[in-house]
Design an enzyme around this catalytic site. Structure first.
Site, PDB file in Angstrom:
ATOM      1  N   TYR A 110       0.829  -1.143  -0.004  1.00  0.00           N
ATOM      2  CA  TYR A 110       0.118  -0.136  -0.234  1.00  0.00           C
ATOM      3  C   TYR A 110       0.764   1.252   0.127  1.00  0.00           C
ATOM      4  CZ  TYR A 110      -3.183   3.466   1.990  1.00  0.00           C
ATOM      5  OH  TYR A 110      -4.116   4.604   2.299  1.00  0.00           O
ATOM      6  N   ASP A 141      10.083  -7.209  -3.561  1.00  0.00           N
ATOM      7  CA  ASP A 141       8.717  -7.622  -2.853  1.00  0.00           C
ATOM      8  C   ASP A 141       8.483  -9.162  -2.591  1.00  0.00           C
ATOM      9  OD1 ASP A 141       6.030  -7.882  -1.765  1.00  0.00           O
ATOM     10  OD2 ASP A 141       5.834  -5.600  -1.752  1.00  0.00           O
ATOM     11  N   PHE A 143      10.266  -0.647   3.498  1.00  0.00           N
ATOM     12  CA  PHE A 143       8.771  -0.766   3.939  1.00  0.00           C
ATOM     13  C   PHE A 143       8.422  -2.273   4.068  1.00  0.00           C
ATOM     14  CE2 PHE A 143       8.290   2.839   0.951  1.00  0.00           C
ATOM     15  CZ  PHE A 143       7.673   3.668   1.473  1.00  0.00           C
ATOM     16  N   SER A 148       6.186   3.244  13.084  1.00  0.00           N
ATOM     17  CA  SER A 148       4.736   3.256  13.407  1.00  0.00           C
ATOM     18  C   SER A 148       4.521   4.158  14.725  1.00  0.00           C
ATOM     19  CB  SER A 148       3.988   2.163  13.649  1.00  0.00           C
ATOM     20  OG  SER A 148       2.785   2.133  14.180  1.00  0.00           O
ATOM     21  N   TYR A 154       3.869  -6.509  17.275  1.00  0.00           N
ATOM     22  CA  TYR A 154       3.988  -5.996  16.130  1.00  0.00           C
ATOM     23  C   TYR A 154       4.819  -4.460  16.379  1.00  0.00           C
ATOM     24  CZ  TYR A 154       3.350  -2.300  12.397  1.00  0.00           C
ATOM     25  OH  TYR A 154       3.286  -1.243  11.318  1.00  0.00           O
ATOM     26  N   LYS A 201       8.840  -3.235  15.649  1.00  0.00           N
ATOM     27  CA  LYS A 201       9.179  -1.742  15.215  1.00  0.00           C
ATOM     28  C   LYS A 201      10.309  -1.114  15.986  1.00  0.00           C
ATOM     29  CE  LYS A 201       6.953  -1.671  11.318  1.00  0.00           C
ATOM     30  NZ  LYS A 201       7.450  -1.798  10.118  1.00  0.00           N
ATOM     31  N   ASN A 206      -2.040   7.147  10.949  1.00  0.00           N
ATOM     32  CA  ASN A 206      -2.970   6.438  10.286  1.00  0.00           C
ATOM     33  C   ASN A 206      -2.968   6.613   8.692  1.00  0.00           C
ATOM     34  OD1 ASN A 206      -3.762   5.818  13.024  1.00  0.00           O
ATOM     35  ND2 ASN A 206      -5.369   4.699  12.452  1.00  0.00           N
ATOM     36  N   ASN A 249      -8.891  -2.591   9.082  1.00  0.00           N
ATOM     37  CA  ASN A 249      -8.540  -1.065   9.352  1.00  0.00           C
ATOM     38  C   ASN A 249     -10.000  -0.230   9.069  1.00  0.00           C
ATOM     39  OD1 ASN A 249      -5.504  -2.030   8.386  1.00  0.00           O
ATOM     40  ND2 ASN A 249      -5.789  -0.853  10.205  1.00  0.00           N
ATOM     41  N   PHE A 286     -16.401   0.396  16.727  1.00  0.00           N
ATOM     42  CA  PHE A 286     -15.847  -0.204  17.930  1.00  0.00           C
ATOM     43  C   PHE A 286     -15.762   0.552  19.279  1.00  0.00           C
ATOM     44  CE2 PHE A 286     -13.333  -2.951  14.935  1.00  0.00           C
ATOM     45  CZ  PHE A 286     -14.360  -3.788  14.505  1.00  0.00           C
ATOM     46  N   ARG A 324     -12.611  -2.558  20.826  1.00  0.00           N
ATOM     47  CA  ARG A 324     -12.081  -3.571  20.278  1.00  0.00           C
ATOM     48  C   ARG A 324     -10.767  -3.633  21.167  1.00  0.00           C
ATOM     49  NH1 ARG A 324      -9.235  -2.775  14.299  1.00  0.00           N
ATOM     50  NH2 ARG A 324      -8.250  -1.055  15.464  1.00  0.00           N
ATOM     51  N   TYR A 379      -5.473   9.494  20.141  1.00  0.00           N
ATOM     52  CA  TYR A 379      -4.226  10.191  20.173  1.00  0.00           C
ATOM     53  C   TYR A 379      -3.960  10.740  18.442  1.00  0.00           C
ATOM     54  CZ  TYR A 379      -2.627   5.741  17.723  1.00  0.00           C
ATOM     55  OH  TYR A 379      -2.259   4.454  16.752  1.00  0.00           O
TER      56      TYR A 379
HETATM   57  P1  NAD Z   1       1.545  -3.763   2.957  1.00  0.00           P
HETATM   58  O1  NAD Z   1       1.375  -4.906   3.617  1.00  0.00           O
HETATM   59  O2  NAD Z   1       0.688  -3.242   1.788  1.00  0.00           O
HETATM   60  O3  NAD Z   1       3.057  -3.519   2.202  1.00  0.00           O
HETATM   61  C1  NAD Z   1       4.164  -4.186   2.824  1.00  0.00           C
HETATM   62  C2  NAD Z   1       4.808  -4.878   1.688  1.00  0.00           C
HETATM   63  O4  NAD Z   1       5.816  -5.869   1.980  1.00  0.00           O
HETATM   64  C3  NAD Z   1       4.038  -6.014   0.934  1.00  0.00           C
HETATM   65  O5  NAD Z   1       3.776  -5.824  -0.312  1.00  0.00           O
HETATM   66  C4  NAD Z   1       4.549  -7.335   1.365  1.00  0.00           C
HETATM   67  O6  NAD Z   1       4.240  -8.323   0.118  1.00  0.00           O
HETATM   68  C5  NAD Z   1       5.830  -6.795   1.557  1.00  0.00           C
HETATM   69  N1  NAD Z   1       6.625  -7.745   2.293  1.00  0.00           N
HETATM   70  C6  NAD Z   1       6.168  -8.510   3.725  1.00  0.00           C
HETATM   71  N2  NAD Z   1       7.433  -9.010   4.121  1.00  0.00           N
HETATM   72  C7  NAD Z   1       8.341  -9.301   3.317  1.00  0.00           C
HETATM   73  C8  NAD Z   1       9.536  -9.758   3.449  1.00  0.00           C
HETATM   74  N3  NAD Z   1       9.938 -10.483   4.184  1.00  0.00           N
HETATM   75  N4  NAD Z   1      10.353  -9.584   2.076  1.00  0.00           N
HETATM   76  C9  NAD Z   1       9.874  -8.868   1.036  1.00  0.00           C
HETATM   77  N5  NAD Z   1       8.588  -8.154   0.984  1.00  0.00           N
HETATM   78  C10 NAD Z   1       7.903  -8.417   2.015  1.00  0.00           C
HETATM   79  O7  NAD Z   1       1.856  -2.585   4.315  1.00  0.00           O
HETATM   80  P2  NAD Z   1       1.845  -1.080   4.042  1.00  0.00           P
HETATM   81  O8  NAD Z   1       0.390  -0.641   4.825  1.00  0.00           O
HETATM   82  O9  NAD Z   1       1.912  -0.605   2.776  1.00  0.00           O
HETATM   83  O10 NAD Z   1       3.212  -0.761   4.955  1.00  0.00           O
HETATM   84  C11 NAD Z   1       4.313  -0.623   4.888  1.00  0.00           C
HETATM   85  C12 NAD Z   1       5.239  -0.392   6.002  1.00  0.00           C
HETATM   86  O11 NAD Z   1       4.670   0.564   6.812  1.00  0.00           O
HETATM   87  C13 NAD Z   1       5.112  -1.420   6.921  1.00  0.00           C
HETATM   88  O12 NAD Z   1       6.585  -1.841   7.391  1.00  0.00           O
HETATM   89  C14 NAD Z   1       4.229  -1.231   8.126  1.00  0.00           C
HETATM   90  O13 NAD Z   1       4.654  -1.923   9.450  1.00  0.00           O
HETATM   91  C15 NAD Z   1       4.435   0.058   7.996  1.00  0.00           C
HETATM   92  N6  NAD Z   1       3.392   0.977   8.610  1.00  0.00           N
HETATM   93  C16 NAD Z   1       2.107   0.851   8.232  1.00  0.00           C
HETATM   94  C17 NAD Z   1       1.035   1.296   8.892  1.00  0.00           C
HETATM   95  C18 NAD Z   1      -0.389   1.347   8.186  1.00  0.00           C
HETATM   96  O14 NAD Z   1      -1.234   1.378   8.734  1.00  0.00           O
HETATM   97  N7  NAD Z   1      -0.488   0.931   6.759  1.00  0.00           N
HETATM   98  C19 NAD Z   1       1.380   2.338   9.917  1.00  0.00           C
HETATM   99  C20 NAD Z   1       2.563   2.478  10.406  1.00  0.00           C
HETATM  100  C21 NAD Z   1       3.670   1.920   9.764  1.00  0.00           C
HETATM  101  N1  UDP Z   2     -12.505   0.918  13.716  1.00  0.00           N
HETATM  102  C1  UDP Z   2     -13.779   0.781  13.754  1.00  0.00           C
HETATM  103  N2  UDP Z   2     -14.437  -0.137  13.025  1.00  0.00           N
HETATM  104  C2  UDP Z   2     -13.772  -0.787  12.244  1.00  0.00           C
HETATM  105  C3  UDP Z   2     -12.169  -0.686  12.128  1.00  0.00           C
HETATM  106  C4  UDP Z   2     -11.536   0.355  12.938  1.00  0.00           C
HETATM  107  O1  UDP Z   2     -14.502   1.589  14.716  1.00  0.00           O
HETATM  108  O2  UDP Z   2     -14.161  -1.848  11.519  1.00  0.00           O
HETATM  109  C5  UDP Z   2     -11.952   2.010  14.666  1.00  0.00           C
HETATM  110  C6  UDP Z   2     -10.608   1.383  15.523  1.00  0.00           C
HETATM  111  O3  UDP Z   2     -11.401   1.063  16.946  1.00  0.00           O
HETATM  112  C7  UDP Z   2      -9.728   2.671  15.692  1.00  0.00           C
HETATM  113  C8  UDP Z   2      -9.936   3.449  14.541  1.00  0.00           C
HETATM  114  O4  UDP Z   2     -11.444   2.953  13.838  1.00  0.00           O
HETATM  115  O5  UDP Z   2     -10.637   3.373  16.722  1.00  0.00           O
HETATM  116  C9  UDP Z   2      -8.746   3.101  13.579  1.00  0.00           C
HETATM  117  O6  UDP Z   2      -8.649   1.847  13.485  1.00  0.00           O
HETATM  118  P1  UDP Z   2      -7.332   1.125  12.295  1.00  0.00           P
HETATM  119  O7  UDP Z   2      -7.569  -0.352  12.652  1.00  0.00           O
HETATM  120  O8  UDP Z   2      -7.681   1.743  11.054  1.00  0.00           O
HETATM  121  O9  UDP Z   2      -6.296   1.749  12.957  1.00  0.00           O
HETATM  122  P2  UDP Z   2      -5.367   1.927  14.520  1.00  0.00           P
HETATM  123  O10 UDP Z   2      -5.709   3.023  15.135  1.00  0.00           O
HETATM  124  O11 UDP Z   2      -5.992   0.591  15.188  1.00  0.00           O
HETATM  125  O12 UDP Z   2      -3.885   1.782  13.973  1.00  0.00           O
END
Ligand code: NAD
Ligand code: UDP
Length: 339
Positions: free
Chosen positions: A11, A31, A80, A124, A148, A152, A178, A198, A217, A291, A298
């Protein structure tokens, strides 16, 4: 010179790859496709007119990584790749420790051997854990509350120790709040497998009729409307934050830590209302029990990123909702392999 984007089919990685390519950077993606599809590379090409090089490999495979470094003139890495579902990390901690910590260690060893010492790392806001001090500032202690988050924090510590052990490293740690929304074209976006965990993908799937209603939730939190408050950041703003971070580590040596958020808290019910107003789509919902593990409220103090790298969010909540909906509308079943 090229930038290696691990997890670039995912993503946030795909949006960042598109932004980097638009900015004239050469992008190389590695990837494993454990949580994404290869056709994302076609979409990035369709968007930007340039096709990033792509290698299907796990970042723990040092030999495969080394071959990528030997094929392309990599000057920096945005890391990522990793696993990101909090609930799954509680059920399968070893998979998370392996993918996230061993994955980072393997990448860093290869970078070290190849003489590449510029890294941007996806951390994160979850590393802050439960604290009463809101908004979160970068100097708060790390007290992650789940496996998780601990992976990080562990990688952040590993990067800090590495930075102090050897001269020449330049490292940016970005703590995302987020990430939501999609590229405004609707070509790339968030495509979770199965039932979304999410909020935003759940809302968009309700809006296109794939799910009957959203469960909110918790309606009894100590917040203005009783639902949880988070800092939602448009994924294109986030992607641009990576370009800014690259500029920072290319311009100076250092170990930098920045929150990437909007600096504004939005409740779940506010998000539902904003979505309906921006898209004209009703989102039926009902209040469900809280949940486990959710914090009431925050958001980020995002002023350090503005000070250090002149980055801040530009896109509104309406942009977030419209763009997320557009991706879901154009891809009602997510990425499907024929396109
Ligand atoms: P995502 O799952 O869409 O992307 C992660 C990608 O990494 C995927 O394409 C997956 O196939 C690849 N991948 C996973 N493990 C691998 C490995 N061992 N080797 C090679 N490829 C691998 O997730 P995202 O939402 O794009 O998140 C990207 C990064 O950002 C992650 O490290 C995640 O922890 C961090 N992050 C995401 C969020 C969020 O809410 N989306 C928030 C904070 C931090
Ligand atoms: N949430 C919700 N319904 C859902 C998914 C999430 O009410 O189906 C709420 C969740 O409780 C949180 C906020 O939406 O307060 C954001 O949740 P998400 O899982 O997207 O991200 P988080 O804050 O947990 O990283």
């Amino acid at each position: 010179m090229a930038i290696l984007v691990t997890g670039g089919c995912g993503y946030i990685g795909s949006h960042t790859a598109a932004v980097l390519t638009e900015a004239g950077r050469e992008v190389v993606i590695v990837d494993s496709l454990v949580n994404s599809k290869a056709l994302v590379v076609n979409r990035i090409e369709a968007l930007t007119g340039r096709r990033p090089a792509f290698y299907k490999a796990d970042v723990r495979n040092e030999q495969a990584l080394a071959e990528v470094f030997e094929t392309h003139p990599i000057e920096g890495v945005i890391h990522f790749a990793g696993l990101k579902a909090v609930g799954e990390s509680v059920a399968q901690p070893l998979a998370y420790y392996s993918a996230n910590i061993e994955g980072a260690a393997a990448l860093l060893r290869v970078m070290q051997r190849q003489g590449v010492r510029r890294l941007v790392f996806s951390s994160s806001a979850t590393v802050y854990g439960d604290t009463d001090i809101i908004p979160y500032t970068e100097d708060l202690p790390l007290q992650p509350m789940n496996p998780y988050g601990r992976t990080k924090a562990a990688v952040e510590w590993m990067l800090t120790d590495l930075y102090h052990s050897q001269p020449g490293w330049s490292i940016s740690i970005l703590r995302y709040f987020n990430p939501v929304g999609a590229h405004p074209s609707g070509l790339i976006g968030e495509d979770p497998a199965g039932i979304p965990n999410n909020l935003m993908p759940y809302i968009t799937q309700v809006a296109v009729g794939r799910r009957p209603e959203l469960g909110v939730f918790g309606g009894d939190y100590p917040t203005p409307d009783g639902s949880c408050v988070r800092d939602y950041i448009h994924v294109m703003d986030l992607a641009e934050g990576h370009l800014a971070a690259l500029g920072l580590i290319e311009g100076s040596h250092g170990l930098f830590v920045h929150n990437l958020g909007s600096g504004r808290g939005v409740s779940v019910l506010e998000m539902v209302k904003a979505f309906s107003e921006a898209t004209g789509q009703a989102v039926p919902y009902s209040i469900k029990p809280r949940r486990a593990g959710d914090l009431p409220a925050y958001w980020a103090d995002a002023s350090k990123a503005l000070r250090d790298m002149n980055w801040r969010t530009h896109r509104s909540l309406a942009d977030i909702c419209r763009d997320a909906y557009e991706f879901q509308r154009q891809n009602p079943k997510g990425y499907v392999e024929t396109t």
